[in-house]
Design a protein around this motif. Sequence first.
Motif, PDB file in Angstrom:
ATOM      1  N   THR A   1      40.436  37.680  49.157  1.00  0.00           N
ATOM      2  CA  THR A   1      39.952  37.241  47.617  1.00  0.00           C
ATOM      3  C   THR A   1      40.092  38.451  46.765  1.00  0.00           C
TER       4      THR A   1
ATOM      5  N   LYS B   1      40.078  40.449  43.398  1.00  0.00           N
ATOM      6  CA  LYS B   1      38.977  41.098  42.910  1.00  0.00           C
ATOM      7  C   LYS B   1      39.490  41.367  41.174  1.00  0.00           C
ATOM      8  N   PHE B   2      39.024  40.505  40.365  1.00  0.00           N
ATOM      9  CA  PHE B   2      39.677  40.857  38.985  1.00  0.00           C
ATOM     10  C   PHE B   2      38.781  41.680  38.316  1.00  0.00           C
TER      11      PHE B   2
ATOM     12  N   ASN C   1      39.230  34.896  31.318  1.00  0.00           N
ATOM     13  CA  ASN C   1      37.821  34.941  31.121  1.00  0.00           C
ATOM     14  C   ASN C   1      37.480  36.473  31.091  1.00  0.00           C
TER      15      ASN C   1
ATOM     16  N   THR D   1      34.361  37.947  33.658  1.00  0.00           N
ATOM     17  CA  THR D   1      34.736  38.279  34.776  1.00  0.00           C
ATOM     18  C   THR D   1      36.193  38.625  35.174  1.00  0.00           C
TER      19      THR D   1
ATOM     20  N   ARG E   1      39.087  37.000  35.357  1.00  0.00           N
ATOM     21  CA  ARG E   1      39.851  35.981  36.127  1.00  0.00           C
ATOM     22  C   ARG E   1      40.730  35.651  35.225  1.00  0.00           C
TER      23      ARG E   1
ATOM     24  N   ASP F   1      44.215  33.519  36.387  1.00  0.00           N
ATOM     25  CA  ASP F   1      45.136  32.560  37.097  1.00  0.00           C
ATOM     26  C   ASP F   1      45.791  31.546  36.920  1.00  0.00           C
TER      27      ASP F   1
ATOM     28  N   TRP G   1      50.876  40.946  39.084  1.00  0.00           N
ATOM     29  CA  TRP G   1      50.482  39.720  39.671  1.00  0.00           C
ATOM     30  C   TRP G   1      50.469  39.815  41.024  1.00  0.00           C
TER      31      TRP G   1
ATOM     32  N   ARG H   1      49.274  34.260  45.895  1.00  0.00           N
ATOM     33  CA  ARG H   1      48.035  34.119  46.932  1.00  0.00           C
ATOM     34  C   ARG H   1      48.387  32.581  47.485  1.00  0.00           C
TER      35      ARG H   1
ATOM     36  N   ALA I   1      47.437  35.615  40.724  1.00  0.00           N
ATOM     37  CA  ALA I   1      46.338  36.200  40.040  1.00  0.00           C
ATOM     38  C   ALA I   1      47.130  37.312  39.281  1.00  0.00           C
TER      39      ALA I   1
END
Length: 234
Positions: free
Chosen positions: A33, A35-36, A85, A88, A90, A92, A124, A127, A146
């Motif tokens: 996962t 983490k942004f 975003n 957050t 985010r 991607d 980047w 993923r 990401a």
Amino acid sequence: MLAISSLAPLFPGFTAPKTYAAYPVWADSTTKTVKFVALSKKAAVRLYHRARDFDRRTHEPGKHGGVVGRTALAVLHALLFDFLNYRTGRLDPSWQALAFKAGVAYSSVGRALKRLKALGMLFWLRRCTETHDADGRFLLKQDTNAYAVLPESQWLGYVAPPAPPPPAPGTWGDHPPLPDALTAAMAEQRHGGTLESVVRALESEPDNGVAAILARLGRAVQKAESGKSSGLSQ
């Protein structure tokens, strides 16, 4: 040794079994996962304007744009204002989505991203996700990258522009001179200020002899009035 697929012409109706790469994804893809890190819209606006300024200041005559380039700037604009975003962090989007929002060709997106990364403006992570095919075999499926837009301190060759000089005295934007203590005290009195506010205005300029004398006089008056109030209360 003959390949199984080469036997197909010898047996009508024979279909060679499908083959799959064990992991049909980029070798450096991660299943972890990501983490942004949140980036405010104000910070995003500042980064984009500095990127555009960076491109302008590195422009050479006879060439299109500077070291960043118009296409890379368009992709950066889409990343910051169409997909990021701000709460957050985010970020991607797919290449197809980037191409549509930036108004560039799909193939141009890859070149633009590579340029931004080479300049230290973008980073980047590739993923992938774990999944299974129709036969239940384990597979890794490529996911969108990401992204993270990096601060200008990481940009290759970027030098912050000098701060603009202050406005010349007497021109538009110049701060008007502060009034002297006597003028400020008179303004306070004229606008219904209290004795305390008038005295404070006089005390704001301790080097002004006349203002200092009047300030001491005002404090004496306050002290006398305070004494009278105490006597009456008794």
